[in-house]
Design a protein around this motif. Structure first.
Motif: not given
Lengths: 393, 393
Positions: B136-143, B366-387
């Motif tokens: 599981i990867g989770i992003g939160v809006p803060g430090p 440049v502008l983000s390509e993933l827009a609102s999906r950038a966050g969940v995509t990155g959280a998935a990358v983190l989740a797979s990396d840690v696994a």
């Protein structure tokens, strides 16, 4: 880098930074089996890098032989400033065995300057300081392509753009050479032998004729995509500030630097705002940052105000960089660091007020310890690193 | 990390990012002997990470078996915003197999929010999306303290300070979990599947309710000494600007952010400076950044001016960061990236004008390509990396 090279580098750095050490302790510290260590030491002895240094005190069992860097190792460390050449020839432990310093104008161009460097090194050789050099590190006052070993579009170094400094030095002295910018080598020096000793993430801010920043991240100099990271002198510090040499207005170094402080002090002397500065101007015909420091030390309110204004501007730019990079220390160096506590107090005050509490909770903002020796010290570190990296080739 | 762990991580990442691949090509790409590869694959198959996927097309010799990530692998990617929950459950290649999004107030506190996350994941399980989660990867809006897996003094997340988010998620789902801040996961997502694909040094600037920056250096997220690097919303952009929520004045996000733009648009609607905004205000009772974007698209001069002013401020802060960090790309994301070309053109103009030519010679903004999906995509990358990192434990 092959595994053996990495091991050689760790071993030689340990001897450089620690001094003579027993084989038993070396094997412990490097966490390798003793037979492997002995093989590596033999190779490095054959290559002229290490030698024996008598017996260690007993640790209870068999006495272990001490190992040290070959006492004949010599590195040349060269720090080229806008108006100076500083050279040290150092031994393997980076202790100076000879030093040369003289005024020099970087604008004389690479041929004249590097010729003078060679003359000074030839003099050292003639004096018996070294037989041959094992590595040369040189810092220059401008952007450098570290990979290519050349200055790149350096604003105050006419004629130096892409001049093959590394290649020429290496060929002339028959040893590895390395070129970096002056601020990076000062940061390296301060980390090796100064206040940033063993700190992995810090900013070294040089305030001299111009302003630049050496960036240490995760224990290494961070140079950026094009090698010009740390060019903070041209960050905007005041939207409607004075025009800078770069063509923009309000750059930090147009507001506060050796040149800017001399300009503001001269104006204050001429206008009569500061009788102390007026007296100094009348006596010497020109004012420098040093005059402002001396007048401030004697209590001249205008001079103290100039230093405080400068500290506020530096602090406001650094506060932004602290928010961005979250370093664990800021070191203030360069000629204007001589302004001392008044400058430092103002920088600290702004940084602590303007950055996130989490980032400043434990953030020392301190003066350079090595002062004018930071550059040659860092150049010596670079020279030894490049020689050690090539030790097993 | 032991050598085998490093190899497992490289192997599993290759299968994740590349898809099914023959054993022959795997051995080539990882530069390891075939027998060693087969041993490693057996281990990873036994642990449930990889499986066979038929035969590869012939390369001339013996046909080679295709290997892929186990199709049953499932990672949960959670992106908590100030006012939203986004969840994706993805397979080993990080392709979404289910997605959930709903409005939610982060100020409800960790118990309520994490309970809702669990409910949504339980629903996915009941729907047959997964049998068990592998990470599981989770992003939160803060430090966040990445090392400890907890939020640290997050300004807009009351009740979350040092709440054991990672530990609770890992225990509840019986799999590795990882917590990072929202901007870092957006940067990770954009590098995995967006415009920053395979770029090693770039800045991801999120302009939303607040402003933050994800920093990629040398191919890795740079988090700083205390984990709060990238907090650029509180860099001073105007010495005498409006007071910010942090107590200082002139912070970038007090001048331009979702909240600041809504405030300025409302003022322009009320004062009559913009009839277009006045109409929208009368119709809906409140204005948001979206209204400004729509009015600008219809040619409202005041709205275009507000976006340009904002772009100028963001650009002036970014110009300083370009001088400091010398990145090779800047990606603009977050809700206000929807303001599009007008915003981007102004940011580019200031960055290119105010930074060293060497640093901007080849710097795409440049502008983000993933827009609102950038966050969940990155959280998935983190989740797979840690696994994957724990695959060989």
């Amino acid at each position: 880098m092959r595994p053996d090279e990495a091991l050689h580098l760790r071993l030689l750095r340990l001897l450089r930074d620690h001094g003579a050490i027993s084989r038993a302790e070396l094997a412990d510290r490097l966490q390798i089996p003793r037979p492997r260590l002995l093989t590596e030491l033999d190779r490095l002895a054959a290559a002229g890098f290490v030698s024996e240094a008598g017996m260690a005190a007993s640790r209870g069992g068999r006495r272990s032989t001490l190992v040290e860097l070959n006492p004949r190792l010599r590195f040349a460390a060269v720090d080229l400033g806008a108006s100076s050449i500083d050279i040290e020839v150092v031994n393997g432990r980076l202790e100076p065995v000879a030093a040369y310093a003289e005024a020099s104008d970087i604008r004389s161009g690479p041929k004249a300057i590097l010729h003078r460097v060679s003359e000074l090194l030839a003099k050292a050789k003639a004096d018996g300081v070294y037989e041959r050099l094992d590595g040369i590190g040189i810092g220059v006052p401008g952007p450098v392509s570290y990979r290519d070993g050349v200055p790149v579009s350096p604003p105050i170094m006419p004629g130096w753009d892409r001049y093959p400094v590394r290649e020429l030095l290496a060929r002339e002295h028959g040893c590895p050479a390395v070129v970096d910018n002056d601020v990076n080598i000062m940061a390296l020096g301060e980390r090796h032998g100064g206040v940033a000793h063993s700190i992995d993430d810090f900013l070294y801010v040089k305030i001299g004729t111009g302003i630049g920043c050496g960036i240490f991240l995760s224990g290494q100099v961070y140079r950026g995509t094009d090698g010009c990271a740390g060019d903070i002198g041209h960050i905007m510090a005041e939207p409607h500030g004075p025009v800078c040499s770069c063509g923009n207005s309000g750059c930090l170094e147009a507001l506060f630097s050796g040149a800017a402080l001399a300009r503001d002090a001269t104006a204050a002397g001429r206008s009569g705002a500061s009788p102390a500065l007026a007296d100094r101007l009348a006596a010497s015909g020109a004012l420098t940052a040093r005059d402002v420091g001396l007048a401030a030390a004697e209590g001249d309110i205008t001079s103290i105000g100039l230093i405080r204004d400068g500290g506020r501007r530096v602090g406001s730019v650094l506060a932004g960089l602290v928010s961005f990079a979250n370093p664990s220390m800021i070191v203030i160096g360069g000629g204007l660091a001589q302004l001392g506590h008044v400058l430092l107090a103002e920088i600290r005050s702004v940084v602590y007020r303007r950055s996130l509490p989490l980032a400043t909770g434990n953030l020392p903002v301190v003066l350079s310890e090595l002062a004018s020796r930071a550059g040659v010290t860092g150049a010596a570190v670079l020279a030894s690193d490049v020689a050690f990296e090539q030790a097993s080739e």
